[in-house]
Design a protein around this motif. Structure first.
Motif, PDB file in Angstrom:
ATOM      1  N   LEU A   9       0.816  -1.225   0.000  1.00  0.00           N
ATOM      2  CA  LEU A   9       0.000   0.000   0.000  1.00  0.00           C
ATOM      3  C   LEU A   9       0.843   1.266   0.000  1.00  0.00           C
ATOM      4  O   LEU A   9       0.656   2.145  -0.841  1.00  0.00           O
ATOM      5  N   VAL A  10       1.778   1.378   0.961  1.00  0.00           N
ATOM      6  CA  VAL A  10       2.567   2.612   1.071  1.00  0.00           C
ATOM      7  C   VAL A  10       3.361   2.867  -0.209  1.00  0.00           C
ATOM      8  O   VAL A  10       3.273   3.948  -0.795  1.00  0.00           O
ATOM      9  N   LEU A  11       4.125   1.869  -0.671  1.00  0.00           N
ATOM     10  CA  LEU A  11       4.893   2.065  -1.905  1.00  0.00           C
ATOM     11  C   LEU A  11       3.990   2.061  -3.130  1.00  0.00           C
ATOM     12  O   LEU A  11       4.313   2.690  -4.144  1.00  0.00           O
ATOM     13  N   GLY A  12       2.856   1.355  -3.039  1.00  0.00           N
ATOM     14  CA  GLY A  12       1.903   1.368  -4.146  1.00  0.00           C
ATOM     15  C   GLY A  12       1.349   2.765  -4.388  1.00  0.00           C
ATOM     16  O   GLY A  12       1.322   3.257  -5.520  1.00  0.00           O
ATOM     17  N   VAL A  13       0.928   3.414  -3.308  1.00  0.00           N
ATOM     18  CA  VAL A  13       0.404   4.782  -3.420  1.00  0.00           C
ATOM     19  C   VAL A  13       1.508   5.739  -3.860  1.00  0.00           C
ATOM     20  O   VAL A  13       1.314   6.575  -4.752  1.00  0.00           O
ATOM     21  N   ALA A  14       2.695   5.613  -3.229  1.00  0.00           N
ATOM     22  CA  ALA A  14       3.809   6.506  -3.563  1.00  0.00           C
ATOM     23  C   ALA A  14       4.195   6.369  -5.044  1.00  0.00           C
ATOM     24  O   ALA A  14       4.410   7.370  -5.733  1.00  0.00           O
TER      25      ALA A  14
END
Length: 309
Positions: A246-251
């Motif tokens: 999620l975190v790297l996906g959004v970033a």
């Protein structure tokens, strides 16, 4: 002097916030008649990963997310080796066979997927970010199905002391205190370190990395102390999956990220350490105190390596 006061206040908020958060989450698990492991993999993991998520998204919106991958991989290594290791030293963590066959391997697969994406063109682009988000959505759907299956086969639980509205308040207040406490600790500790003449690089590799993972550490330790070892382990595994998908996906979806060779090396280290811990857990279906001590020693070696490179 104020920095020392803020440091003490920060730790107090972290400990009390984790206390509320664990009690509220455990009550939710009992009310919904789902295993605390699933609550740890979802609600608790998302709550304790809020700082990393907020920092990475804010950096992406500003177009300055070159350090996002370093922060996530470093945080995941800390979560696995220090959070899990410290909990095991405090109270041996029993690991269910289902976790060893499903959730734990998924956290390793997520790290391998990140390495494969980064090695292809040395960047995480928008298409990569969207793919990570799709995998995360599938993970959440899987968790919902697992919760429904567990609920249908569960026996009626005894009455829990917290009412529904109290659960919500406990979780909300707990997350708020954890995030605020982490901010106080990182800011005050950084200021104190600068007063002692430590370099910004060393501060970033130690104090800031430790500070962003404080929510996971304190929450898991409190959960272990309360006998909720499933929640403690679920928090670590869930946070590592959450951070990558999620975190790297959004970033990545917001702004493409450059991948450095150091990122790929650290990700390989994360994969290797995950494999070692998985083997530890598989042998006796638990992570013992000796395993926990070895994990802490391995992290100390990794810290020495990143300070020297």
């Amino acid at each position: 002097m104020l920095n020392y006061v803020f440091l003490i206040v920060g730790f107090a908020l972290l400990i009390k916030g984790a206390d509320f958060f664990v009690d509220g989450s455990a009550s939710v698990a009992k009310k919904l008649r789902v295993p605390t492991m699933i609550i740890g993999l979802t609600i608790v993991a998302m709550g304790t990963s809020a700082p990393e998520c907020a920092v990475s998204i804010a950096a992406s919106l500003k177009g300055s997310n070159t350090m996002a991958i370093s922060n996530v991989v470093g945080s995941n290594i800390f979560n696995l080796m220090v959070v899990c290791g410290a909990c095991a030293v405090f109270a041996p963590l029993a690991v269910k066979e289902n976790t060893l066959k499903k959730e734990f391997p998924l956290s390793i697969i997520a790290a391998i997927l990140l390495w494969a994406m980064g090695n292809q063109g040395m960047s995480i682009g928008r298409a990569d970010g969207i793919l990570l988000l799709l995998v995360f959505a599938a993970f959440l759907m899987w968790m919902v199905l697992e919760a429904m299956k567990a609920r249908s086969s569960a026996q009626e639980e005894e009455l829990v002391p917290l009412k529904s509205w109290q659960c919500v308040v406990y979780i909300a207040v707990g997350i708020g205190a954890i995030v605020a406490g982490g901010e106080f600790v990182v800011d005050s500790a950084t200021a104190i370190a600068e007063d002692f003449g430590l370099s910004p690089t060393l501060i970033g590799l130690t104090i800031v990395a430790f500070g962003t993972s404080l929510p996971e550490l304190v929450t898991s330790l409190v959960a272990a102390r309360k006998g909720e070892t499933d929640m403690a382990l679920g928090n670590v595994i869930g946070s590592n999956i959450f951070n990558i998908l999620l975190v790297l996906g959004v970033a990545g979806a917001v702004s493409p990220m450059e991948v450095l060779m150091e990122n790929l090396i650290d990700d390989i280290i994360l994969i290797g350490m995950s494999g070692v811990v998985w083997i530890f857990a598989w042998r006796r279906k638990q992570i013992s105190r000796i395993h926990g001590a070895l994990m802490l020693a391995m992290y100390a070696g990794y810290t020495a390596y990143i300070c020297m490179r």
